[in-house]
Each structure stands twice: as C-alpha cells, then as structure tokens.
Design a protein around this motif. Sequence first.
Motif, PDB file in Angstrom:
ATOM      1  N   TYR A 201       6.248 -80.022 -61.209  1.00 25.06           N
ATOM      2  CA  TYR A 201       6.729 -78.735 -61.708  1.00 25.06           C
ATOM      3  C   TYR A 201       6.262 -78.599 -63.154  1.00 25.06           C
ATOM      4  O   TYR A 201       6.500 -79.479 -63.973  1.00 25.06           O
ATOM      5  CB  TYR A 201       8.268 -78.627 -61.627  1.00 25.06           C
ATOM      6  CG  TYR A 201       8.753 -77.253 -62.041  1.00 25.06           C
ATOM      7  CD1 TYR A 201       8.506 -76.142 -61.238  1.00 25.06           C
ATOM      8  CD2 TYR A 201       9.409 -77.058 -63.254  1.00 25.06           C
ATOM      9  CE1 TYR A 201       8.917 -74.873 -61.610  1.00 25.06           C
ATOM     10  CE2 TYR A 201       9.840 -75.790 -63.633  1.00 25.06           C
ATOM     11  CZ  TYR A 201       9.593 -74.704 -62.818  1.00 25.06           C
ATOM     12  OH  TYR A 201       9.997 -73.442 -63.187  1.00 25.06           O
ATOM     13  N   HIS A 202       5.583 -77.502 -63.438  1.00 24.32           N
ATOM     14  CA  HIS A 202       5.102 -77.248 -64.802  1.00 24.32           C
ATOM     15  C   HIS A 202       5.521 -75.860 -65.252  1.00 24.32           C
ATOM     16  O   HIS A 202       4.827 -75.215 -66.041  1.00 24.32           O
ATOM     17  CB  HIS A 202       3.576 -77.383 -64.846  1.00 24.32           C
ATOM     18  CG  HIS A 202       3.083 -78.758 -64.509  1.00 24.32           C
ATOM     19  ND1 HIS A 202       3.217 -79.834 -65.367  1.00 24.32           N
ATOM     20  CD2 HIS A 202       2.493 -79.253 -63.387  1.00 24.32           C
ATOM     21  CE1 HIS A 202       2.711 -80.923 -64.797  1.00 24.32           C
ATOM     22  NE2 HIS A 202       2.276 -80.595 -63.601  1.00 24.32           N
ATOM     23  N   GLY A 203       6.667 -75.383 -64.741  1.00 24.51           N
ATOM     24  CA  GLY A 203       7.071 -74.019 -65.011  1.00 24.51           C
ATOM     25  C   GLY A 203       6.525 -73.109 -63.927  1.00 24.51           C
ATOM     26  O   GLY A 203       5.930 -73.564 -62.940  1.00 24.51           O
ATOM     27  N   THR A 204       6.701 -71.807 -64.129  1.00 23.65           N
ATOM     28  CA  THR A 204       6.285 -70.862 -63.091  1.00 23.65           C
ATOM     29  C   THR A 204       4.822 -70.437 -63.283  1.00 23.65           C
ATOM     30  O   THR A 204       4.507 -69.258 -63.419  1.00 23.65           O
ATOM     31  CB  THR A 204       7.218 -69.640 -63.078  1.00 23.65           C
ATOM     32  OG1 THR A 204       7.335 -69.148 -64.418  1.00 23.65           O
ATOM     33  CG2 THR A 204       8.595 -69.991 -62.557  1.00 23.65           C
ATOM     34  N   ALA A 259      -0.749 -82.923 -65.596  1.00 13.84           N
ATOM     35  CA  ALA A 259       0.141 -83.998 -65.128  1.00 13.84           C
ATOM     36  C   ALA A 259       1.271 -84.240 -66.109  1.00 13.84           C
ATOM     37  O   ALA A 259       1.059 -84.217 -67.323  1.00 13.84           O
ATOM     38  CB  ALA A 259      -0.655 -85.288 -64.951  1.00 13.84           C
ATOM     39  N   GLU A 260       2.447 -84.486 -65.559  1.00 13.39           N
ATOM     40  CA  GLU A 260       3.486 -85.141 -66.348  1.00 13.39           C
ATOM     41  C   GLU A 260       3.158 -86.629 -66.306  1.00 13.39           C
ATOM     42  O   GLU A 260       2.838 -87.151 -65.224  1.00 13.39           O
ATOM     43  CB  GLU A 260       4.843 -84.950 -65.689  1.00 13.39           C
ATOM     44  CG  GLU A 260       5.546 -83.671 -65.945  1.00 13.39           C
ATOM     45  CD  GLU A 260       7.000 -83.811 -65.526  1.00 13.39           C
ATOM     46  OE1 GLU A 260       7.851 -83.996 -66.402  1.00 13.39           O
ATOM     47  OE2 GLU A 260       7.277 -83.755 -64.323  1.00 13.39           O
ATOM     48  N   PRO A 261       3.264 -87.342 -67.396  1.00 10.95           N
ATOM     49  CA  PRO A 261       2.915 -88.766 -67.346  1.00 10.95           C
ATOM     50  C   PRO A 261       3.878 -89.584 -66.492  1.00 10.95           C
ATOM     51  O   PRO A 261       3.499 -90.611 -65.934  1.00 10.95           O
ATOM     52  CB  PRO A 261       2.952 -89.217 -68.812  1.00 10.95           C
ATOM     53  CG  PRO A 261       3.626 -88.119 -69.557  1.00 10.95           C
ATOM     54  CD  PRO A 261       3.524 -86.869 -68.761  1.00 10.95           C
ATOM     55  N   GLU A 294       4.126 -82.780 -71.733  1.00 14.43           N
ATOM     56  CA  GLU A 294       5.164 -83.657 -72.298  1.00 14.43           C
ATOM     57  C   GLU A 294       6.530 -82.985 -72.381  1.00 14.43           C
ATOM     58  O   GLU A 294       7.436 -83.512 -73.035  1.00 14.43           O
ATOM     59  CB  GLU A 294       4.756 -84.100 -73.717  1.00 14.43           C
ATOM     60  CG  GLU A 294       3.649 -85.117 -73.782  1.00 14.43           C
ATOM     61  CD  GLU A 294       4.144 -86.558 -73.573  1.00 14.43           C
ATOM     62  OE1 GLU A 294       5.329 -86.757 -73.248  1.00 14.43           O
ATOM     63  OE2 GLU A 294       3.299 -87.465 -73.731  1.00 14.43           O
ATOM     64  N   THR A 295       6.679 -81.852 -71.731  1.00  9.96           N
ATOM     65  CA  THR A 295       7.914 -81.085 -71.885  1.00  9.96           C
ATOM     66  C   THR A 295       9.173 -81.905 -71.575  1.00  9.96           C
ATOM     67  O   THR A 295      10.185 -81.769 -72.260  1.00  9.96           O
ATOM     68  CB  THR A 295       7.840 -79.826 -70.996  1.00  9.96           C
ATOM     69  OG1 THR A 295       6.721 -79.070 -71.449  1.00  9.96           O
ATOM     70  CG2 THR A 295       9.082 -78.987 -71.082  1.00  9.96           C
ATOM     71  N   HIS A 296       9.112 -82.746 -70.557  1.00 14.82           N
ATOM     72  CA  HIS A 296      10.264 -83.605 -70.238  1.00 14.82           C
ATOM     73  C   HIS A 296      10.103 -85.018 -70.781  1.00 14.82           C
ATOM     74  O   HIS A 296      11.065 -85.638 -71.210  1.00 14.82           O
ATOM     75  CB  HIS A 296      10.461 -83.681 -68.719  1.00 14.82           C
ATOM     76  CG  HIS A 296      11.284 -82.552 -68.165  1.00 14.82           C
ATOM     77  ND1 HIS A 296      11.668 -82.475 -66.852  1.00 14.82           N
ATOM     78  CD2 HIS A 296      11.809 -81.455 -68.768  1.00 14.82           C
ATOM     79  CE1 HIS A 296      12.395 -81.379 -66.654  1.00 14.82           C
ATOM     80  NE2 HIS A 296      12.476 -80.734 -67.800  1.00 14.82           N
ATOM     81  N   GLY A 319       7.267 -78.186 -74.673  1.00 15.89           N
ATOM     82  CA  GLY A 319       8.099 -76.977 -74.722  1.00 15.89           C
ATOM     83  C   GLY A 319       9.551 -77.353 -74.913  1.00 15.89           C
ATOM     84  O   GLY A 319       9.867 -78.367 -75.535  1.00 15.89           O
ATOM     85  N   LYS A 320      10.399 -76.531 -74.374  1.00 17.78           N
ATOM     86  CA  LYS A 320      11.855 -76.732 -74.357  1.00 17.78           C
ATOM     87  C   LYS A 320      12.461 -77.187 -75.694  1.00 17.78           C
ATOM     88  O   LYS A 320      12.831 -76.342 -76.486  1.00 17.78           O
ATOM     89  CB  LYS A 320      12.248 -77.652 -73.213  1.00 17.78           C
ATOM     90  CG  LYS A 320      11.955 -77.052 -71.823  1.00 17.78           C
ATOM     91  CD  LYS A 320      12.723 -77.790 -70.740  1.00 17.78           C
ATOM     92  CE  LYS A 320      12.297 -77.344 -69.349  1.00 17.78           C
ATOM     93  NZ  LYS A 320      13.086 -77.975 -68.303  1.00 17.78           N
ATOM     94  N   PRO A 321      12.573 -78.518 -75.989  1.00 22.76           N
ATOM     95  CA  PRO A 321      13.390 -78.900 -77.154  1.00 22.76           C
ATOM     96  C   PRO A 321      12.645 -78.859 -78.482  1.00 22.76           C
ATOM     97  O   PRO A 321      13.211 -79.211 -79.517  1.00 22.76           O
ATOM     98  CB  PRO A 321      13.772 -80.347 -76.830  1.00 22.76           C
ATOM     99  CG  PRO A 321      12.595 -80.876 -76.096  1.00 22.76           C
ATOM    100  CD  PRO A 321      12.010 -79.725 -75.329  1.00 22.76           C
TER     101      PRO A 321
HETATM  102  C1  LIG Z   1       7.331 -80.689 -67.091  1.00 23.99           C
HETATM  103  C2  LIG Z   1       7.697 -79.261 -67.270  1.00 23.99           C
HETATM  104  N1  LIG Z   1       6.787 -78.404 -67.776  1.00 23.99           N
HETATM  105  C3  LIG Z   1       7.060 -77.110 -67.960  1.00 23.99           C
HETATM  106  C4  LIG Z   1       8.298 -76.604 -67.641  1.00 23.99           C
HETATM  107  C5  LIG Z   1       8.588 -75.152 -67.851  1.00 23.99           C
HETATM  108  O1  LIG Z   1       9.453 -74.958 -68.923  1.00 23.99           O
HETATM  109  P1  LIG Z   1      10.015 -73.495 -69.192  1.00 23.99           P
HETATM  110  O2  LIG Z   1      10.932 -73.186 -68.058  1.00 23.99           O
HETATM  111  O3  LIG Z   1      10.739 -73.626 -70.493  1.00 23.99           O
HETATM  112  O4  LIG Z   1       8.861 -72.569 -69.259  1.00 23.99           O
HETATM  113  C6  LIG Z   1       9.277 -77.443 -67.115  1.00 23.99           C
HETATM  114  C7  LIG Z   1      10.608 -76.925 -66.760  1.00 23.99           C
HETATM  115  O5  LIG Z   1      11.467 -77.598 -66.252  1.00 23.99           O
HETATM  116  C8  LIG Z   1       8.971 -78.799 -66.925  1.00 23.99           C
HETATM  117  O6  LIG Z   1       9.858 -79.644 -66.408  1.00 23.99           O
END
Ligand SMILES: Cc1ncc(COP(=O)(O)O)c(C=O)c1O
Length: 497
Positions: A201-204, A259-261, A294-296, A319-321
């Motif tokens: 999952y990398h967002g929508t 990729a998420e690592p 690296e969002t998570h 993103g996010k934090p």
């Molecule tokens: C790894 C990763 N990338 C991107 C996103 C998307 O983040 P946002 O909903 O803030 O756009 C998420 C959301 O959970 C995520 O887990």
Amino acid sequence: MGSPAWDCRLRFIARDSPAAYNACHFGPYGPRTVQHDTLGGIPLARIAAVYEAERESYLATHPRSLALAGHGIAGFWQGVPMHWMRDWSMPYPFLVESARGAVLTDVDGNEYADFCLGDTGSMFGHSPPAVAEAVARQAGRGLTYMLPTEDTIAVGRLLAERFGLPQWQLATTATDANRFALRVARAVTGRPKILVFNGCYHGTVDETFVRLVDGQPANRPGMLGQFADLTRLARVVEFNDLAALEAALAHGDVACVIAEPVMTNSCMVLPEPGFHAGLRRLTRSAGTLLLIDETHTISTGPGGYTRAHGLEPDLLVIGKPVAGGVPASAWGFTDEVARRLGEARAQLPPGHSGMGTTLSANALSVAAMRATLEHVMTGEAFAHMDSLAGRLEAGLRTVIERYGLPWHALRVGARVEFVCAPGPLRNGTEAEAAHAPALEQAIHLALVNRGCLIAPFHNMMLVSPATTAAQVERLVGAFEAAVASLTLPELPPGVLD
Ligand SMILES: Cc1ncc(COP(=O)(O)O)c(C=O)c1O
C-alpha cells in the motif's frame, strides 16, 4: 439502550459457523473466508461471545459519543467525513475531546493510551510542543502564499542531511508524493510501467492497486469507478522473491520499483537477508529506478530504514508524521535523477507537468516540518521509542507463548505488530492469509475497553517519544486480558471487567 443503527460491524462478527462467517466477512482484497470453525486457533463462537460482551461494555461507557455520532453524523455520507472512520472495531467511533502526547480523551471522559497515533500521522505524539509553537507562530503570519519562507530554506537543508538525497520537493500527502515521484521516474527512464510488491500500500496511487491472483496480476477488488486495466501500467511480484523480480525486470519496460523496505500494510513482512542488496543490484542492472517509501518505516530511526540499513534509493518518499501531524510530505531524489529530469523536461513543449497541488509547501506545513525535523524527530526521541517498542514486542510475545497461541509478534523500530497466525511471513500472499478480521476486531475492542487504542486496520501499534513504560505495561496487560477471555475454558464474568 437500543442498539445503535450504525452497528454494522456486529452483524459481521456474530457468526459462529464457517458458512455464516464467510457470507459476510471482507478483507482488504475481498471476501475473507475460513475453512474451519476457528480463526487464529480461537473458536468463532467464542470470538463472537467475547465481542458481544465487549460491545455491551463499550455502549455503557460511551453514551455521549452514541448520542452525538452513534447513528452517523448528519451531513456526511454514511455518517462520517472519511469512510475509514467506520473501520474501527467499536460499534460506533467515540468522539475525541482532545489529545496530548500519547494520551487521547473522548467526549465521555474516557482516556486512552494511544498506540494508533493517527495511523502514523501523530507518530511523534499529539501536538509536540515545538510543532504547536511553530504552528501558532506561523498562524499569525499567513498560512499559504505560494512563495517560500525562511523555514523553507532550513527544511531543504534538513531533508538533504537526514535522508542523504540532495534534491527535494514537497507535497501534501504521501499519496501525492508517491504519485509525483513515479511520474518523474517514468519521465526520466522513458518507460511506461512500475513494479510493486504484492500486498503493498502506497496510498491511493492508481497503478499501485494491483495484486497477484493465483500468481497472475489483476486489479485489486473493491476499487470504485476504476475501469482501466491497471496491470497494463504495473508489474507485481512477491516481496522477498528476487527470481520473480529479475524475470519481471527483464522485460525492460519498468521505470521504477516502489517498495516499503519492510512491508507494513498487510500484517508485517520483514525483508529476508540479502533481499535489499538483491533489489538494488537487479534494479540497477535493469536500468530501473528504486523508490523507497519510508512513510511507515520512518519508525526505524531519524533517517528511516534507508539510513539505518544503508539503502541507496534513487527516490525516497516520506509522508504522514514528517510535519508532526500537519498535512505534509516530501520526496527526494539523486543528482543523477535531477539531471535526467532536466533533460526530459527540456524535450517537452511548455505546459502543465501534471504534478503539483495548490496548497503543497504552504507556509504553515513548512513551519511545522522544520520544527519536527529540528526538534521532534531526534536521535534521543528514537532511542526512547525503540527501547519501549522492544519492551512491548517482548511483552506481547510472552503473552502469546504463555497461552500457547499459534501467533507471533514483530517490529520495525517503534512500529510493533502482533499477527494472529504463525510467522515469519515472507510475502503479501502469506500476510493476507494471516489476517483474522473478526478475531482482531474482538481484541481491538477489548483493548479499547481497557483504555488502549491501536490502529484499526491490522494489529499495528506505534510507540511515540511521549509514550511511557506504564502505558506499555497497560497495553500488554490489556492484551493478556483479551487473550484470556478468548482462550479460557469458560468465559468468566470477571475477565471482562
Ligand atoms: C507506506 C505508505 N505510503 C503511503 C501512504 C499514503 O499516505 P497518505 O494516506 O497520507 O497519502 C501510506 C498510508 O498508509 C503508507 O502506509
């Protein structure tokens, strides 16, 4: 008290036979089915009974939230401003009165040790003082003007130092940042496709919504209004499968692997030894760029998993934090990508790049990002988070072992997960199969009733700089109480107190 009209979740869970359960349970990829009358080793009938008891307890302690929101909030489609507010384990969500540090208070006066932390948006605690001050300061100076501020200068330097990439752009969400970074990857390579790992999952971002069905790529089910065949834009292989990756890249049409690592969005899947080295080697030799999201996994340390493990991405998204809870994201790239991007741009006629949103890089979010990078995402903060997350992981494991459950617990830095299935999981298919929605829902609600909030979508817990050892103990104790109620031969009345 009458049953709230909105209590749709209960219908899903109060099923004690596989057939009835299968008729109404859905997971992130579509229907979730069970073959046996157990889930995660727990009888479906017991799960339903525990949820029922926890639900009664929740109703008794959340009357004001019920009155205000329990039947849906007027003016919003389906009673909520965002659809995932219905995805919690509770019969109806409680209304938040305030949140500070790692404590959240609802309008009924209940307090929670918050391990959800806005599903990472507030990973560094709610309203960190430095961010609150920066926001208040900027609030008196204008919020958005499409021009840089002195904070912008500091943020450019801080991002480059922290993540080791020299070129940055800001956006408002991680979704946007990923979308823009993928577009750049396509532009500089002149290739049409991206590659994702199954279960990601990398967002929508539309083209990441593909999955493997019996080994074949397909659109993820459930997408609203999506008529395009996304597999024409994306290849998909399993995480930790370097042979499949090599074969997919051999077509020569993949611009970028995103990729998420560590896969964090469908249970948690750790990279096997050598996977990241292989991923980098194979992408380089195929002329494919590597985007690390690296969002998570920023939970790993101040420079994310990338810095902690010496990864060498061409592009990186955070993103996010990154602005302490104020909407903001950032994406960075190498000088080489920047050079090729300049060349690609020069070959195009003037016109809209297809990237950018009006409020991105606004003065408020940049002020918050500077405060977060300078004062909140510090090495000291991460040391505290890591140490308490280690205690949480160990505590959960002890409970799992004590009750002889076929479950496991793992973490990436400050992000901890328990999985109601044996581990380790190697890929998205195994992670999807490990989900136990009804069981997880009962556990989550049991935790809520004991003053602990964890993320609603799977069993993810985050430890913030403001989290205390007492809160960790409270969560482990609440987890044990939930496990006891699910496993003890009789359902003792006291265990649900
Ligand atoms: C790894 C990763 N990338 C991107 C996103 C998307 O983040 P946002 O909903 O803030 O756009 C998420 C959301 O959970 C995520 O887990």
